[in-house]
Design an enzyme around this catalytic site. Structure first.
Site, PDB file in Angstrom:
ATOM      1  N   SER A   1       0.840  -1.189   0.000  1.00  0.00           N
ATOM      2  CA  SER A   1       0.000   0.000   0.000  1.00  0.00           C
ATOM      3  C   SER A   1       0.879   1.244   0.000  1.00  0.00           C
ATOM      4  O   SER A   1       2.114   1.136   0.042  1.00  0.00           O
ATOM      5  CB  SER A   1      -0.897   0.011   1.230  1.00  0.00           C
ATOM      6  N   LYS A   2       0.200   2.387  -0.031  1.00  0.00           N
ATOM      7  CA  LYS A   2       0.902   3.666  -0.148  1.00  0.00           C
ATOM      8  C   LYS A   2       2.023   3.844   0.874  1.00  0.00           C
ATOM      9  O   LYS A   2       3.038   4.450   0.577  1.00  0.00           O
ATOM     10  CB  LYS A   2      -0.108   4.800   0.026  1.00  0.00           C
ATOM     11  N   ARG A   3       1.792   3.307   2.059  1.00  0.00           N
ATOM     12  CA  ARG A   3       2.823   3.571   3.070  1.00  0.00           C
ATOM     13  C   ARG A   3       4.130   2.822   2.766  1.00  0.00           C
ATOM     14  O   ARG A   3       5.160   3.058   3.376  1.00  0.00           O
ATOM     15  CB  ARG A   3       2.314   3.265   4.476  1.00  0.00           C
ATOM     16  N   HIS A   4       4.094   1.911   1.786  1.00  0.00           N
ATOM     17  CA  HIS A   4       5.337   1.242   1.390  1.00  0.00           C
ATOM     18  C   HIS A   4       6.102   2.026   0.327  1.00  0.00           C
ATOM     19  O   HIS A   4       7.139   1.584  -0.140  1.00  0.00           O
ATOM     20  CB  HIS A   4       5.029  -0.157   0.841  1.00  0.00           C
ATOM     21  N   GLY A   5       5.555   3.171  -0.065  1.00  0.00           N
ATOM     22  CA  GLY A   5       6.249   3.984  -1.071  1.00  0.00           C
ATOM     23  C   GLY A   5       5.388   4.181  -2.296  1.00  0.00           C
ATOM     24  O   GLY A   5       4.168   4.042  -2.220  1.00  0.00           O
TER      25      GLY A   5
END
Ligand code: GLU
Length: 463
Positions: free
Chosen positions: A238-242
């Site tokens: 998800s977004k928090r992985h980049g």
């Protein structure tokens, strides 16, 4: 065997993300490998969330990745008549029925089931009432009360779902719009799609879809539900992985071939092979080696693969990829021999095209920006004579070639009694402004004689 027909049906509610691109890729590769057809369908039935901007972004990213489609893009919202025709057919054949239950009545049914410790669901009240279409009615599919619906899956094997857990689900809403599962099946069926590879987040929909296929007396396509891509922490990517969007990777200087190579390997394998050209992927791809366990997205592996693709590509082709990144730096380079030589010098040492553009900057500016530390260390008064003499000697060569430059270096080394590095490093700083650059000869050759001489003389004046 019938020709393979696959599809990619994105919902245009955002950009094309890495996971979606991987799904598209599996379907595209399989179609290309078998000489089949790959269809693009835009599932825009969620009108509140679907935007033209997203459609454009998705098409743009697919094009950039080189995932081309043979048919489409079709738009689900423009196929309402086809959906309706199939819904009517289901009603006529007794597989579906009109239901007039109000939301309050349905709530009461659910409550009742819950109170009895059963799964809250619609109780089939209108099943045998023979109602006709009327304002406010929905259409429901008659689902079996017992037994199981098996999802045959080439990746996961068979998964059985209890029919008793499935109520007579709605296939057309009271406003006349088809429900998602109905639209998907009717579209897949009427488009002749016989192979569906998708994320296993959709597995939950598949038994319902199978019941619709069966009610329409249609053959099932081949299903393959691939595990979702995970982040390094094993949570769903998800977004928090980049960066999640394919276009972010384009902007960060990845080559489309590297991105597809990396994505395909996140769910498919061919022995231990990591590096694949596009054609090799088409040649070797198969459904048999789609993995059952989830791939983990690792940006460092993707960068390493990108560097390999940069090295493997011909310099003249890379020029085309590099130009937009140079433009980002305000460098208006041409697709010419000079840029091709520039690329050749930087290919072995660039991880991304952004890296490459930054490293290429010194070639294009009138005067390289001097790194103060480098200048202080290497452009010393002692090096002034050496620099001037080197500039003169280079200026005097009749043919500007590597052997000629080697000859000049040999002479200067002898005249000044200096080792190679003691000459190369000040020259490198003089010409590039820094101590890091491609190999000295290839770099001087790419830069050209006039600029080389001019830059060395300027540096000599600065000391
Ligand atoms: N439109 C769905 C999505 O974007 C895909 C549905 C499918 O593959 O059946 O997730």
């Amino acid at each position: 065997m019938k020709p393979v027909v696959t599809r990619f049906p994105p919902s245009p509610t955002g950009f094309l993300h890495i996971g979606g691109a991987r799904t598209a890729l599996f379907n595209w590769l399989y179609a290309r490998k078998t000489g089949g057809t790959f269809i693009l369908r835009i599932e825009d039935t969620d009108e509140d969330r679907s935007t033209q901007e997203s459609v454009d972004a998705i098409l743009d990213s697919l094009e950039w990745l080189g995932i081309d489609w043979d048919e489409g893009p079709y738009f689900q919202t423009r196929r309402k008549e086809i959906h309706d025709r199939h819904i009517e057919k289901l009603v006529e054949s007794g597989h579906a029925y009109h239901c007039s239950c109000t939301p309050e009545e349905i709530d009461a049914m659910r409550e009742h089931a819950r109170a009895k410790g059963l799964k809250p669901m619609y109780n089939g009240r209108c099943r045998n009432r023979g109602l006709s279409k009327a304002p406010g009615t929905v259409v429901r599919l008659k689902t079996p009360d017992s037994g199981v619906t098996v999802v045959p899956d080439i990746v996961k094997g068979d998964t059985a779902f209890q029919n008793a857990e499935m109520d007579d689900f709605i296939i057309r809403r009271s406003d006349g719009s088809p429900m998602y599962n109905l639209a998907v099946v009717v579209d897949d069926l009427t488009m002749g799609i016989n192979t569906i590879i998708r994320g296993d987040d959709h597995l939950i929909n598949t038994p319902k879809q199978i019941l619709i296929y069966q009610a329409l007396e249609a053959d099932l396509p081949v299903f393959g539900h691939v595990p979702m891509v995970l982040g390094p922490d094993k949570a769903r990517l998800s977004k928090r992985h980049g960066a999640m969007s394919v276009s972010d990777y384009r902007d960060m200087g990845y080559l489309p071939d590297a991105v597809i190579n990396y994505l395909v390997r996140l769910g498919w394998s061919h022995g231990d092979q990591e590096f694949f050209t596009r054609n090799e992927l088409i040649e070797k791809f198969d459904l048999k080696h789609l993995g059952r366990s989830a791939g983990m997205f690792d940006i460092s592996k993707m960068i390493a693969l990108n560097a390999k693709h940069i090295q493997a590509k011909s310099a003249s082709e890379l020029v085309f990829d590099l130009l937009p990144h140079l433009r980002q730096l305000g460098i208006d380079a041409a697709e010419d021999r000079f840029t091709c030589q520039v690329v050749e010098t930087l290919q072995p040492r660039s991880k991304t095209l952004v890296d490459m553009a930054q490293s290429a900057r010194f070639y294009y500016v009138d005067e390289p920006e001097m790194d103060e530390k480098a200048a202080a260390k290497f452009l010393t008064p002692e090096s002034r004579d050496m620099l001037n003499q080197t500039a003169d000697a280079i200026d005097a060569v009749s043919e500007y070639t590597q052997p000629a430059l080697e000859e000049v270096f040999k002479q200067i080394m002898a005249d000044f009694n200096l080792g190679f590095g003691k000459i190369a490093q000040p020259l490198r700083v003089a010409v590039t402004g820094t101590t890091v650059s491609p190999g000295i000869f290839e770099m001087l050759l790419a830069l050209g004689k006039d600029k080389t001489v001019q830059r060395i003389r300027r540096a000599a004046r600065l000391v």
